[in-house]
Motif scaffolding. Structure first.
Motif, mmCIF file in Angstrom:
data_model
loop_
_atom_site.group_PDB
_atom_site.id
_atom_site.type_symbol
_atom_site.label_atom_id
_atom_site.label_comp_id
_atom_site.label_asym_id
_atom_site.label_seq_id
_atom_site.Cartn_x
_atom_site.Cartn_y
_atom_site.Cartn_z
ATOM 1 N N GLU A 118 1.502 -25.938 23.983
ATOM 2 C CA GLU A 118 2.954 -26.140 23.928
ATOM 3 C C GLU A 118 3.703 -25.118 24.769
ATOM 4 O O GLU A 118 4.853 -25.348 25.155
ATOM 5 N N VAL A 119 3.051 -23.990 25.103
ATOM 6 C CA VAL A 119 3.686 -22.973 25.951
ATOM 7 C C VAL A 119 2.925 -22.761 27.258
ATOM 8 O O VAL A 119 3.293 -21.891 28.043
ATOM 9 N N TRP A 120 1.892 -23.567 27.510
ATOM 10 C CA TRP A 120 1.145 -23.442 28.763
ATOM 11 C C TRP A 120 1.635 -24.468 29.790
ATOM 12 O O TRP A 120 0.861 -24.969 30.592
ATOM 13 N N ARG A 121 2.880 -24.811 29.736
ATOM 14 C CA ARG A 121 3.416 -25.865 30.601
ATOM 15 C C ARG A 121 4.843 -25.511 30.977
ATOM 16 O O ARG A 121 5.435 -24.601 30.380
ATOM 17 N N PRO A 122 5.437 -26.219 31.937
ATOM 18 C CA PRO A 122 6.848 -25.983 32.234
ATOM 19 C C PRO A 122 7.706 -26.228 30.998
ATOM 20 O O PRO A 122 7.463 -27.164 30.238
ATOM 21 N N LEU A 123 8.704 -25.381 30.806
ATOM 22 C CA LEU A 123 9.540 -25.449 29.607
ATOM 23 C C LEU A 123 10.961 -25.862 29.934
ATOM 24 O O LEU A 123 11.457 -25.636 31.046
ATOM 25 N N SER A 124 11.624 -26.449 28.962
ATOM 26 C CA SER A 124 13.017 -26.860 29.118
ATOM 27 C C SER A 124 13.931 -25.634 29.192
ATOM 28 O O SER A 124 13.516 -24.502 28.917
ATOM 29 N N PHE A 125 15.166 -25.882 29.547
ATOM 30 C CA PHE A 125 16.157 -24.797 29.655
ATOM 31 C C PHE A 125 16.266 -24.031 28.335
ATOM 32 O O PHE A 125 16.297 -22.800 28.322
ATOM 33 N N PHE A 126 16.362 -24.766 27.229
ATOM 34 C CA PHE A 126 16.536 -24.103 25.932
ATOM 35 C C PHE A 126 15.311 -23.272 25.564
ATOM 36 O O PHE A 126 15.431 -22.167 25.015
ATOM 37 N N LYS A 127 14.139 -23.778 25.867
ATOM 38 C CA LYS A 127 12.923 -23.031 25.538
ATOM 39 C C LYS A 127 12.794 -21.784 26.414
ATOM 40 O O LYS A 127 12.388 -20.720 25.938
ATOM 41 N N ARG A 128 13.141 -21.911 27.691
ATOM 42 C CA ARG A 128 13.132 -20.729 28.567
ATOM 43 C C ARG A 128 14.154 -19.700 28.097
ATOM 44 O O ARG A 128 13.897 -18.490 28.123
ATOM 45 N N SER A 129 15.297 -20.191 27.646
ATOM 46 C CA SER A 129 16.337 -19.287 27.139
ATOM 47 C C SER A 129 15.865 -18.556 25.897
ATOM 48 O O SER A 129 16.167 -17.370 25.704
ATOM 49 N N LEU A 130 15.124 -19.261 25.036
ATOM 50 C CA LEU A 130 14.607 -18.613 23.833
ATOM 51 C C LEU A 130 13.672 -17.465 24.195
ATOM 52 O O LEU A 130 13.741 -16.385 23.596
ATOM 53 N N LEU A 131 12.805 -17.688 25.178
ATOM 54 C CA LEU A 131 11.868 -16.627 25.566
ATOM 55 C C LEU A 131 12.620 -15.372 26.009
ATOM 56 O O LEU A 131 12.175 -14.255 25.760
ATOM 57 N N LYS A 132 13.758 -15.563 26.643
ATOM 58 C CA LYS A 132 14.556 -14.414 27.092
ATOM 59 C C LYS A 132 15.278 -13.733 25.930
ATOM 60 O O LYS A 132 15.657 -12.562 26.030
ATOM 61 N N SER A 133 15.482 -14.470 24.839
ATOM 62 C CA SER A 133 16.238 -13.941 23.705
ATOM 63 C C SER A 133 15.356 -13.358 22.611
ATOM 64 O O SER A 133 15.850 -12.640 21.737
ATOM 65 N N CYS A 134 14.068 -13.673 22.631
ATOM 66 C CA CYS A 134 13.169 -13.238 21.557
ATOM 67 C C CYS A 134 13.002 -11.718 21.536
ATOM 68 O O CYS A 134 12.988 -11.065 22.586
ATOM 69 N N ASP A 135 12.818 -11.195 20.345
ATOM 70 C CA ASP A 135 12.514 -9.780 20.191
ATOM 71 C C ASP A 135 11.007 -9.528 20.224
ATOM 72 O O ASP A 135 10.570 -8.448 20.618
ATOM 73 N N LYS A 136 10.223 -10.509 19.785
ATOM 74 C CA LYS A 136 8.772 -10.438 19.890
ATOM 75 C C LYS A 136 8.220 -11.847 20.032
ATOM 76 O O LYS A 136 8.756 -12.802 19.462
ATOM 77 N N ILE A 137 7.137 -11.959 20.806
ATOM 78 C CA ILE A 137 6.393 -13.209 20.903
ATOM 79 C C ILE A 137 4.978 -12.921 20.414
ATOM 80 O O ILE A 137 4.273 -12.085 20.995
ATOM 81 N N ILE A 138 4.595 -13.576 19.333
ATOM 82 C CA ILE A 138 3.285 -13.359 18.731
ATOM 83 C C ILE A 138 2.336 -14.430 19.254
ATOM 84 O O ILE A 138 2.505 -15.620 18.971
ATOM 85 N N CYS A 139 1.347 -14.019 20.029
ATOM 86 C CA CYS A 139 0.401 -14.937 20.661
ATOM 87 C C CYS A 139 -0.899 -14.968 19.855
ATOM 88 O O CYS A 139 -1.417 -13.910 19.481
ATOM 89 N N VAL A 140 -1.428 -16.165 19.615
ATOM 90 C CA VAL A 140 -2.618 -16.274 18.760
ATOM 91 C C VAL A 140 -3.901 -15.877 19.484
ATOM 92 O O VAL A 140 -4.946 -15.738 18.855
#
Length: 372
Positions: A118-140
């Motif tokens: 779900e994150v290994w592909r091109p992302l929509s504007f809102f999803k890209r914006s979320l990545l810029k706004s996140c405080d942490k991204i927890i990767c499995v």
């Protein structure tokens, strides 16, 4: 430290899959940590009904299910946005919720769980914006972390790896015997060498590698005439037809058993029935099924091109092969079948898997991420 924390999810209890299992374990761990640290914790699900809750994971008073009423889910989440000091989004499809909360309450810490495709592909504007706004991204997995950095240019310091854990309510077997009930159901014998794959069989996800295993059964039955391949998982109409056609074309109808969906209550018995778990996938975010198999003492062959390698600890607990190399796959299967699977080996694999992927370790790492 968060004093009030909300975990927002899509669908956790009304269906079964890797992300759902991971989210149940995450919810259970956050609930336990909240009790320990005197935090307020809530678990919200957009698509689950209130009655779908499995209350061994979290208590009823903690859970809110919106039954597919996504608009109400979003509106309620936004109306509560000033209360939590922290929110965790279990999937990037919750990007709009995260962005709205961050807009209304900029001081709220927003975390995203990054799984796999779900994150290994091109992302929509809102999803890209979320990545810029996140405080942490927890990767499995480390692979998913690398993909986030390479594909989406996420700052490395923002990404943290938290490998999935064994479901806290999965009971590891103590006796390693092939269940007679399944031997009778599938018309098998105790002496049959049995390969096992459990995965979703979807026409839109032809990267799991089970067709590679099917193509090798013709060669394997020359050396092991009694070999059986149990392929389990729900299939859609198109994929079911494709796989059955492939089985017929290879003339291995007597060797391959397609079981369809397996109830979780029978999952351990199927792992005990088999001699080897094989899933040479190319796009596993982590592969919870690998640690489930290992918890039952079952050797694992996985692909080396995705997050699967984290589940086998880079070869410590299993064998990773090139999923596009049929000969390497065949040789790996033969190597395993030539070495009898003893009770001692099963116990060793089980102990090592539990040692590394238990809930206690998972909670310790999660606590560190929450309080650092």
């Amino acid at each position: 430290m968060p004093k009030k924390l909300i975990l927002f999810t899509l669908q956790t209890f009304s269906t079964t899959g890797g992300i759902q299992k991971m989210t149940r374990t995450l919810g259970h761990a956050l609930h336990r940590l909240s009790l320990k640290n005197n935090w307020l914790f809530e678990f919200w699900s957009a698509y689950d009904q209130p009655d779908d809750l499995m209350d061994q994971y979290i208590p009823k008073e903690t859970f809110r299910g919106f039954g597919k009423n996504r608009l109400r889910f979003v509106m309620k989440a936004v109306s509560r946005s000033l209360q939590p000091q922290m929110v965790v989004l279990s999937h990037i499809n919750l990007a709009v919720v995260g962005l709205l909360i961050k807009f209304i309450n900029p001081r709220c810490s927003v975390w995203l769980i990054a799984h796999g495709i779900e994150v290994w592909r091109p992302l929509s504007f809102f999803k890209r914006s979320l990545l810029k706004s996140c405080d942490k991204i927890i990767c499995v997995s480390n692979y998913t972390k690398d993909q986030m950095i390479r594909r989406h240019h996420v700052p490395p310091g923002l990404c943290h790896v938290l490998n999935n854990a064994i479901d806290p309510f999965m009971k590891p077997p103590e006796i390693f015997e092939k269940p007679q009930a399944l031997i009778d159901r599938y018309a098998l014998r105790q002496s049959h060498p049995i390969l096992f794959t459990l995965t979703r069989l979807a026409s839109t996800e032809q990267y799991k590698g089970y067709e590679q295993v099917i193509s090798q059964i013709t060669h394997l039955k020359e050396k092991y005439p009694a070999v059986k391949y149990i392929l389990s998982g729900k299939w859609d109409k198109a994929e079911g037809a494709r796989i059955k056609k492939l089985i017929a074309a290879n003339g291995i109808g007597d060797q391959v058993i397609m079981t369809g969906f397996i109830d979780e209550r029978e999952l351990t018995d199927h792992f005990l029935l088999a001699d080897l778990f094989v899933l040479p996938s190319k796009k596993e975010g982590f592969g919870i099924v690998f640690i489930e198999a290992l918890t039952c003492g079952l050797p694992v062959i996985c692909g080396n091109a995705d997050g699967s390698v984290d589940a086998i600890r880079n070869g410590e607990l299993g064998l990773a092969i090139n999923p596009d190399d049929p000969e390497q796959l065949r040789n790996a299967i033969i190597e395993n079948l030539d070495n009898a699977l003893t009770t001692d080996k099963r116990r060793y694999l089980q102990a090592q898997c539990i040692r590394h992927f238990n809930e206690h370790n998972y909670m310790q790492k999660l606590q560190s991420l929450l309080t650092e």
